[in-house]
Design an enzyme around this catalytic site. Structure first.
Site, PDB file in Angstrom:
ATOM      1  N   CYS A  54       0.915  -1.225   0.034  1.00  0.00           N
ATOM      2  CA  CYS A  54      -0.050  -0.064   0.224  1.00  0.00           C
ATOM      3  C   CYS A  54       0.732   1.271   0.010  1.00  0.00           C
ATOM      4  CB  CYS A  54      -1.000   0.002   0.973  1.00  0.00           C
ATOM      5  SG  CYS A  54      -1.839   1.278   1.245  1.00  0.00           S
ATOM      6  N   CYS A  58       0.585   5.235   6.767  1.00  0.00           N
ATOM      7  CA  CYS A  58      -0.142   4.520   8.086  1.00  0.00           C
ATOM      8  C   CYS A  58       1.043   4.179   9.103  1.00  0.00           C
ATOM      9  CB  CYS A  58      -1.216   3.778   8.064  1.00  0.00           C
ATOM     10  SG  CYS A  58      -2.538   4.534   6.619  1.00  0.00           S
ATOM     11  N   CYS A  61       0.731   0.449  10.363  1.00  0.00           N
ATOM     12  CA  CYS A  61       0.487  -0.411   9.310  1.00  0.00           C
ATOM     13  C   CYS A  61       1.435  -1.436   8.712  1.00  0.00           C
ATOM     14  CB  CYS A  61      -0.620  -0.042   8.184  1.00  0.00           C
ATOM     15  SG  CYS A  61      -1.298  -1.254   7.232  1.00  0.00           S
ATOM     16  N   CYS A  98     -15.988  -9.654   6.347  1.00  0.00           N
ATOM     17  CA  CYS A  98     -15.387  -8.150   5.967  1.00  0.00           C
ATOM     18  C   CYS A  98     -14.144  -8.507   5.131  1.00  0.00           C
ATOM     19  CB  CYS A  98     -15.063  -7.639   7.170  1.00  0.00           C
ATOM     20  SG  CYS A  98     -13.946  -6.165   7.037  1.00  0.00           S
ATOM     21  N   CYS A 130     -19.240  -6.986   4.164  1.00  0.00           N
ATOM     22  CA  CYS A 130     -18.361  -5.783   4.633  1.00  0.00           C
ATOM     23  C   CYS A 130     -17.383  -5.502   3.826  1.00  0.00           C
ATOM     24  CB  CYS A 130     -18.271  -5.807   6.063  1.00  0.00           C
ATOM     25  SG  CYS A 130     -17.072  -4.291   6.650  1.00  0.00           S
ATOM     26  N   CYS A 190     -19.273   1.213   9.321  1.00  0.00           N
ATOM     27  CA  CYS A 190     -18.483   0.622  10.495  1.00  0.00           C
ATOM     28  C   CYS A 190     -17.267   1.634  10.713  1.00  0.00           C
ATOM     29  CB  CYS A 190     -17.937  -0.865  10.113  1.00  0.00           C
ATOM     30  SG  CYS A 190     -16.723  -1.537  11.317  1.00  0.00           S
ATOM     31  N   ARG A 262     -17.165  -3.331  18.822  1.00  0.00           N
ATOM     32  CA  ARG A 262     -16.382  -4.479  18.550  1.00  0.00           C
ATOM     33  C   ARG A 262     -14.915  -4.510  19.026  1.00  0.00           C
ATOM     34  NH1 ARG A 262     -16.189  -4.500  12.906  1.00  0.00           N
ATOM     35  NH2 ARG A 262     -18.301  -5.254  13.059  1.00  0.00           N
TER      36      ARG A 262
HETATM   37  N1  SAM Z   1      -6.649   0.307   3.325  1.00  0.00           N
HETATM   38  C1  SAM Z   1      -8.123   0.469   4.147  1.00  0.00           C
HETATM   39  C2  SAM Z   1      -7.944   1.579   4.902  1.00  0.00           C
HETATM   40  O1  SAM Z   1      -6.788   2.053   5.347  1.00  0.00           O
HETATM   41  O2  SAM Z   1      -9.003   2.188   5.382  1.00  0.00           O
HETATM   42  C3  SAM Z   1      -8.621  -0.933   4.810  1.00  0.00           C
HETATM   43  C4  SAM Z   1      -7.787  -1.672   5.448  1.00  0.00           C
HETATM   44  S1  SAM Z   1      -6.842  -1.199   6.883  1.00  0.00           S
HETATM   45  C5  SAM Z   1      -5.675  -2.394   7.209  1.00  0.00           C
HETATM   46  C6  SAM Z   1      -8.009  -1.223   8.086  1.00  0.00           C
HETATM   47  C7  SAM Z   1      -7.642  -0.791   9.620  1.00  0.00           C
HETATM   48  O3  SAM Z   1      -7.018  -1.803   9.904  1.00  0.00           O
HETATM   49  C8  SAM Z   1      -6.798   0.307   9.612  1.00  0.00           C
HETATM   50  O4  SAM Z   1      -7.736   1.626   9.633  1.00  0.00           O
HETATM   51  C9  SAM Z   1      -6.751   0.299  10.944  1.00  0.00           C
HETATM   52  O5  SAM Z   1      -7.550   0.837  11.978  1.00  0.00           O
HETATM   53  C10 SAM Z   1      -6.561  -1.394  11.421  1.00  0.00           C
HETATM   54  N2  SAM Z   1      -5.009  -1.680  11.429  1.00  0.00           N
HETATM   55  C11 SAM Z   1      -4.180  -1.704  10.651  1.00  0.00           C
HETATM   56  N3  SAM Z   1      -3.123  -2.022  11.107  1.00  0.00           N
HETATM   57  C12 SAM Z   1      -3.129  -2.105  12.423  1.00  0.00           C
HETATM   58  C13 SAM Z   1      -2.385  -2.722  13.724  1.00  0.00           C
HETATM   59  N4  SAM Z   1      -1.003  -2.885  13.462  1.00  0.00           N
HETATM   60  N5  SAM Z   1      -2.890  -2.653  14.863  1.00  0.00           N
HETATM   61  C14 SAM Z   1      -4.200  -2.365  15.042  1.00  0.00           C
HETATM   62  N6  SAM Z   1      -5.160  -1.894  14.022  1.00  0.00           N
HETATM   63  C15 SAM Z   1      -4.565  -1.971  12.674  1.00  0.00           C
HETATM   64  C1  DTB Z   2     -10.710  -3.112  12.114  1.00  0.00           C
HETATM   65  O1  DTB Z   2     -11.066  -1.971  12.663  1.00  0.00           O
HETATM   66  N1  DTB Z   2      -9.689  -3.790  12.308  1.00  0.00           N
HETATM   67  C2  DTB Z   2      -9.601  -4.803  11.406  1.00  0.00           C
HETATM   68  C3  DTB Z   2     -10.722  -4.339  10.238  1.00  0.00           C
HETATM   69  N2  DTB Z   2     -11.095  -3.389  11.067  1.00  0.00           N
HETATM   70  C4  DTB Z   2     -10.285  -4.299   8.894  1.00  0.00           C
HETATM   71  C5  DTB Z   2      -8.055  -4.818  10.764  1.00  0.00           C
HETATM   72  C6  DTB Z   2      -7.249  -5.029  12.087  1.00  0.00           C
HETATM   73  C7  DTB Z   2      -5.767  -5.031  11.355  1.00  0.00           C
HETATM   74  C8  DTB Z   2      -4.858  -5.613  12.290  1.00  0.00           C
HETATM   75  C9  DTB Z   2      -3.536  -5.869  11.605  1.00  0.00           C
HETATM   76  C10 DTB Z   2      -3.419  -6.857  10.759  1.00  0.00           C
HETATM   77  O2  DTB Z   2      -3.688  -8.308  10.955  1.00  0.00           O
HETATM   78  O3  DTB Z   2      -2.777  -6.744   9.562  1.00  0.00           O
HETATM   79 FE1  SF4 Z   3      -2.682   1.120   3.416  1.00  0.00          FE
HETATM   80 FE2  SF4 Z   3      -2.509   0.147   5.894  1.00  0.00          FE
HETATM   81 FE3  SF4 Z   3      -2.977   2.557   5.549  1.00  0.00          FE
HETATM   82 FE4  SF4 Z   3      -4.961   0.880   4.919  1.00  0.00          FE
HETATM   83  S1  SF4 Z   3      -4.231   1.136   7.128  1.00  0.00           S
HETATM   84  S2  SF4 Z   3      -4.183   2.565   3.757  1.00  0.00           S
HETATM   85  S3  SF4 Z   3      -3.654  -0.687   4.138  1.00  0.00           S
HETATM   86  S4  SF4 Z   3      -1.129   1.894   5.042  1.00  0.00           S
END
Ligand code: SAM
Ligand code: DTB
Ligand code: SF4
Length: 333
Positions: A54, A58, A61, A98, A130, A190, A262
């Protein structure tokens, strides 16, 4: 009866968040018990349909291309594989699937056409579908709605004030605009956030206040505890204290009494007793399945044993109807 309000002040929410812990949990539990289905927990299953690579930054992430996290970039899944995963999840009691993609935003291309096919196929299985695909415009939201999408996940993650510290490649307003587009298309929302990013209590309160003052509350509010990922800027963040998680969940339950709250990322590090406190504080949904998107989640059988111990039951799909959002409230948005 708890009234659904949309005019919360930050001070009111801060006062709730800072109550003596047991008073806070008791108040949240009392509000939760006004809902006759308080023993039901909605089970969502996550599936990463497009993993890694991506372009966003973030800071939490594992899927951001710019950090060396060891997550391998994978091509988009095939529709058949998604259907198979959905059937397995449904057999395990999941009412919602989801589908997550590591995209900054949706583009009008063949990948999006494939997501539309996935949404139709999972909808045909009588599961709530979702997606979480990054930013969407109005037209893309409408296409998803027409395909039968039930919910769209788009988290605020932290407060507006703290946002730039965590993400610089998009703005808070970008996030809010996508949520508006989802609402306009009559898809349920959500939206929640993460704690443990190094934010202050005021940031947590500010984020909850933004969600709680939306004209229609998000139907689901995921509260994630940061899973610190080696290679990301937040790799050294200490584990979130369980009592912070309990306070976040209880406060969310009190100010958004009708929403599904959740208990999301972070359960793998929590004991059953710790999770029980979160359910007591009003959490009524989890992600189940051995994996979240890229990180481990508790084993399915352990979760089922926990449900048995705590007397919880999985909530059936479409409990609030297929389109639970009020028309009048939309008009006001
Ligand atoms: N790329 C899309 C976005 O950012 O909206 C969807 C996927 S993104 C991985 C969805 C959510 O996962 C993020 O908004 C964040 O709240 C959660 N997330 C990602 N990495 C995480 C982490 N290391 N610990 C907890 N939550 C995480
Ligand atoms: C949300 O609030 N938590 C989920 C889902 N929506 C998409 C994602 C959590 C991701 C945790 C890190 C991972 O497994 O990559
Ligand atoms: Fe990309 Fe992760 Fe950010 Fe979603 S949370 S926009 S997957 S870097």
């Amino acid at each position: 009866m708890a009234i659904v309000r949309h005019n919360w002040t930050r001070q009111e929410i801060l006062d709730i968040y800072q109550k003596p812990l047991l008073d806070l949990v008791f108040e949240a539990a009392s509000i939760h018990r006004e809902n006759k289905d308080y023993g039901e927990v909605q089970i969502s299953s996550l599936i990463s349909i497009k993993t890694g690579g991506c372009k966003e930054d973030c800071a939490y992430c594992p899927q951001a291309a710019r950090y060396n996290t060891g997550v391998e970039v994978q091509a988009m899944m095939q529709v058949d594989a998604v259907i198979a995963a959905a059937k397995t999840a449904k057999a395990g009691g999941a009412s919602r699937l989801c589908m997550g993609a590591a995209w900054r935003e949706v583009r009008n291309n063949r990948d999006f056409d494939r997501v539309i096919d996935m949404v139709k196929a999972v909808n045909d299985l009588e599961m709530e579908v979702c997606c979480t695909l990054g930013m969407l415009n109005e037209h893309q939201a409408q296409r998803l709605a027409d395909a039968g999408l039930y919910a769209y996940n788009h988290n605020l993650d932290t407060s507006e004030e703290d946002y730039k510290r965590i993400i610089s490649t998009r703005t808070y307003d970008d996030r809010l605009d996508t949520i508006k587009n989802v609402r306009k298309a009559k898809i349920t929302v959500c939206s929640g956030g993460i704690i443990g990013l190094g934010e202050t209590v005021d940031d947590r309160v500010s984020m909850i206040c933004t969600l709680a003052n939306m004209h229609v509350h998000p139907e689901s509010v995921p509260i994630n505890a940061l899973v610190p990922i080696p290679g990301t800027p937040l790799e050294k963040q200490p584990r979130v204290p369980i009592w912070d998680m309990v306070r976040m969940i209880a406060t969310t339950r009190i100010v958004m009494p009708k929403s599904v709250v959740r208990l999301s990322a972070g359960r793998n590090e929590m004991s059953t007793v710790e999770q029980a406190f979160c359910f007591m504080a009003g959490a009524n949904s989890i992600f189940a399945g051995d994996k979240l998107l890229t990180t481990p989640n508790p084993h399915f059988l352990d979760d089922m044993a926990m449900f048995e111990t705590l007397g919880l039951t999985p909530r059936e799909a479409f409990k609030n109807g297929r389109r639970p959002v009020e028309e009048e409230e939309h008009a006001a948005y």
